[in-house]
Design a protein around this motif. Structure first.
Motif, short mmCIF file in Angstrom:
data_model
loop_
_atom_site.label_atom_id
_atom_site.label_comp_id
_atom_site.label_asym_id
_atom_site.label_seq_id
_atom_site.Cartn_x
_atom_site.Cartn_y
_atom_site.Cartn_z
N LEU A 48 41.99 36.95 33.70
CA LEU A 48 40.40 36.56 34.23
C LEU A 48 41.00 35.40 35.74
O LEU A 48 40.43 34.31 36.13
N ALA A 49 42.53 35.04 35.79
CA ALA A 49 42.83 34.40 37.06
C ALA A 49 42.08 34.64 38.14
O ALA A 49 42.07 34.08 38.90
N TRP B 173 46.33 31.58 32.49
CA TRP B 173 45.35 32.82 32.06
C TRP B 173 46.42 34.08 32.46
O TRP B 173 47.07 34.39 33.26
N ASP B 174 45.74 35.38 31.66
CA ASP B 174 45.86 36.30 32.44
C ASP B 174 46.03 36.78 33.20
O ASP B 174 44.61 36.03 34.36
N LYS C 258 48.30 31.13 36.61
CA LYS C 258 48.06 32.15 35.88
C LYS C 258 49.33 31.14 34.90
O LYS C 258 49.86 31.36 33.74
#
Length: 677
Positions: free
Chosen positions: A55-56, A51-52, A46
């Motif tokens: 996605l993380a 990454w948001d 993150k």
């Protein structure tokens, strides 16, 4: 005295082969390496890779799933070709390379960083970290079924007591390595490294686990000459798969009504395979059928390293003299395991038994699943409290306007429904999200007629021109003393910050330097600090860990007791497979649901587990416990009787043939005599 198993190579101390020391140290270092890296992984995704949350979380659970899929591959390679020792060596090398790759992927250099610590060459970091995670999954999963079994191989048959003690110490090392690593690596991550103070030191947080993995490998190799190395004898899992495949194929081939039905579909393998093997496979399939609902438990359990860690980043970690990092909350799990396991075994279960309640293993597992569901209900309630404290930012169709009054008098502003605002050249970007990782966003506005230089021990805000503002800078929680300078004049201004707040600090035109300058400063709290304390996560960690003890520990015991003697590894592989499937379910449910609120997602997972818990309790109700040893003994006895009958038939046949041969011989002699006459 040494026994023949060790071939005179390994010394025995207090009844234990000294080679066990190397295996135990190897396991401790390896578990430290794995859990240490995993503790900070979702935050690395993150905050380093930018990454948001979704996605993380997805990549995190994909990695965990792979770690529990590869044990099947490791078991096949070890039992069929390389043996346990070589498999551990080769895959540990792969494992160490993966950890080093992760450490390198988190390194900044002078040409690869912006001021905020975000890497410019993001593709390099993403690719290298993904390669590293794949190698780690292959390594840790591949050696998982080998190390414990290899340690058990070091004992002779008469050392059953020592072997049990070894497995207890082995389990202690797993949790000890997990506990220490989840304490230490978040501290290392929180350090600053590189040329900019804003950078978190993920390279160090990954580098120490990498070093421990190298130590693990070296220690294991050093003990090489002392080990008993059993040769591979063929993989029972392959035999099981072949037998099942033949039964299905044979049943499909003889699906015509002309062939008589059989009690069990596995009976169609009797034409080629031994009846004892078929009976053992039936026992395994009966347990594997019970495994079908189990992945949902792991779907919730492994989110403590993803969603729960991300939840903790929006909470207050100040415990007085101790400040807890979000990823350090995971330490409650191994601490509670080491505490609850002996309490459950020596206090809770005996009390339940004394009350006359038959608390069978499957009932324990059902209760464990229910406790995990309650843990997620608690997480959802905590998230509701957090959401109440979060600021409301404008949507994509809205704008936010802040007017800063630099004058001495109060300013009244009237804004009609339809208005146009012409912003001055000195406009600056405002915050669009709450500061994360417990940081505080601070900016200064200079209302003086002269330049103002602002700095603190952690951050230099630089020179702020008259009637302008500095950019936001991130500061940790706690007291910070700012040095304010304008020409030859200076003063110090102190303020204490919490977690996740945002402040705009005004230096008005009436500001006077000197010992009382603190009173002249105006502080505007734009975003309130995190007010929900991390201590509220403790109940959910307690419930999920209690559920783990009742579900996981009992499940392993149940699987072992219900498995045939030569198929313990098959059920172990099936158990690990449920963990992998559970992590994939996280991705599927999160992708299908797409719930905008985290609390709703927590409640959704809790509801799904309760539903699965009901299904599992029904399946458990109709399950009949068996004693595999008795069944195997029965088939062995029947086989012995059949063999004895076969021998009797052969003996009678031989006697009959011998008798007939004697008669024929006499007839020939008589015929010969007659021919002479």
């Amino acid at each position: 005295m040494l026994t023949r198993r060790f071939d005179g190579k390994s010394k025995v101390v207090c009844g234990y082969p000294i080679s066990i020391f190397f295996i135990v140290v190897n396991e401790f270092c390896e578990r430290f390496s794995y859990y240490g890296m995993r503790a900070v992984l979702v935050l690395y995704f993150k905050y380093f890779l930018q990454w948001d949350d979704d996605l993380a979380t997805s990549i995190y659970h994909t990695f965990v799933a792979l770690c529990y899929l590869t044990p099947i591959l490791g078991a096949i390679v070890a039992d069929s070709w390389l043996g346990k020792f070589k498999t551990i060596i080769y895959l540990s090398i792969v494992y160490a390379i993966g950890q080093v790759a992760m450490a390198v992927s988190a390194i900044h250099d002078i040409t690869d960083s912006d001021r905020d610590g975000t890497p410019n060459n993001m593709t390099f970091h993403v690719v290298l970290s993904m390669v590293g995670l794949f190698l780690i999954a292959l390594g840790t999963g591949g050696i998982k079924p080998c190390v414990a079994a290899f340690g058990g191989d070091q004992f002779d048959d008469h050392q059953e007591k020592q072997r049990r003690t070894f497995f207890s110490v082995f389990y202690l090392c797993i949790n000890g390595g997990s506990l220490l690593s989840t304490i230490i690596t978040p501290i290392l991550r929180g350090q600053t490294c590189g040329i900019y103070s804003q950078q978190k030191c993920y390279a160090l947080a990954f580098g120490v686990p990498a070093a421990l993995m190298v130590v693990s490998l070296v220690v294991f190799i050093v003990g090489s000459g002392m080990y008993y190395k059993a040769k591979p004898e063929g993989n029972i899992m392959l035999s099981v798969c072949k037998c099942i495949g033949f039964a299905i194929k044979n049943r499909y081939r003889h699906r015509s009504k002309a062939y008589p039905k059989r009690k069990h579909w596995m009976d169609w393998a009797e034409e080629k395979y031994d009846r004892l093997l078929i009976a053992q496979i039936k026992m395994v399939l009966k347990v594997l059928f019970l495994y079908i609902p189990l992945p949902m438990f792991w779907t919730l359990f492994d989110q403590k390293g993803s969603r729960w860690t991300l939840q903790a980043t929006t909470m207050d970690g100040n415990f007085g003299q101790l400040v807890i990092q979000p990823d350090q909350m995971q330490t409650f799990n191994p601490i509670l395991i080491l505490t609850l396991v002996p309490i459950m075994e020596s206090v809770v279960y005996p009390l339940i038994k004394k009350c006359g309640f038959n608390f069978t293993p499957l009932k324990r597992m059902t209760v464990g699943m229910f406790l995990a569901a309650l843990a997620f209900v608690c997480a959802g309630v905590v998230q509701l409290q957090i959401d109440k404290t979060l600021p409301i930012f404008p949507s994509t169709s809205e704008s936010q306007l802040k007017l800063l009054n630099m004058g001495n008098n109060q300013l009244e502003v009237h804004l009609p429904n339809n208005f146009t605002v012409h912003l001055p050249p000195a406009q600056i970007d405002d915050l669009t999200s709450k500061p994360e990782e417990g940081n505080n966003a601070i900016r200064f506005v200079n209302g003086l007629a002269t330049d103002l230089n602002v700095s603190t021990a952690a951050v230099n805000f630089g020179i702020i021109e008259p009637l302008t503002s500095s950019n936001y800078s991130l500061l940790k929680n706690g007291k910070h003393t700012f040095s304010l300078k304008s020409g030859s004049q200076s003063c110090e201004y102190t303020i204490k910050f919490g977690f996740g707040s945002s402040y705009t600090i005004f230096i008005p035109s009436t500001f006077t330097f000197g010992p009382n300058c603190q009173e002249s400063v105006t502080e505007v709290e734009e975003i309130k600090p995190n007010s929900v304390h991390m201590a509220l996560q403790i109940p959910q960690y307690f419930l999920i860990t209690a559920g783990e003890v009742m579900f996981s520990v009992t499940g392993l015991e149940f699987s072992y007791s219900q498995a045939p003697s030569n198929m313990k590894a098959v059920l172990q592989a099936g158990w690990l497979l449920t963990v992998a499937v559970g992590n994939f379910i996280v991705l599927i449910v999160a992708e299908i649901a797409k719930l905008p609120k985290k609390w709703a997602e927590f409640f959704l997972f809790a509801s799904l587990l309760v539903a699965v818990c009901v299904i599992f309790s029904i399946m458990a109700y109709f399950y009949t416990y068996i004693d595999p040893t008795e069944i195997e003994a029965q088939f062995s006895q029947e086989k012995d009787e059949e063999d004895e009958d076969e021998k009797d038939k052969m003996r009678k046949t031989e006697e009959h043939v011998t008798k007939r041969g004697s008669v024929k011989s006499n007839d020939s002699d008589n015929a010969f005599k007659l021919s002479k006459m």
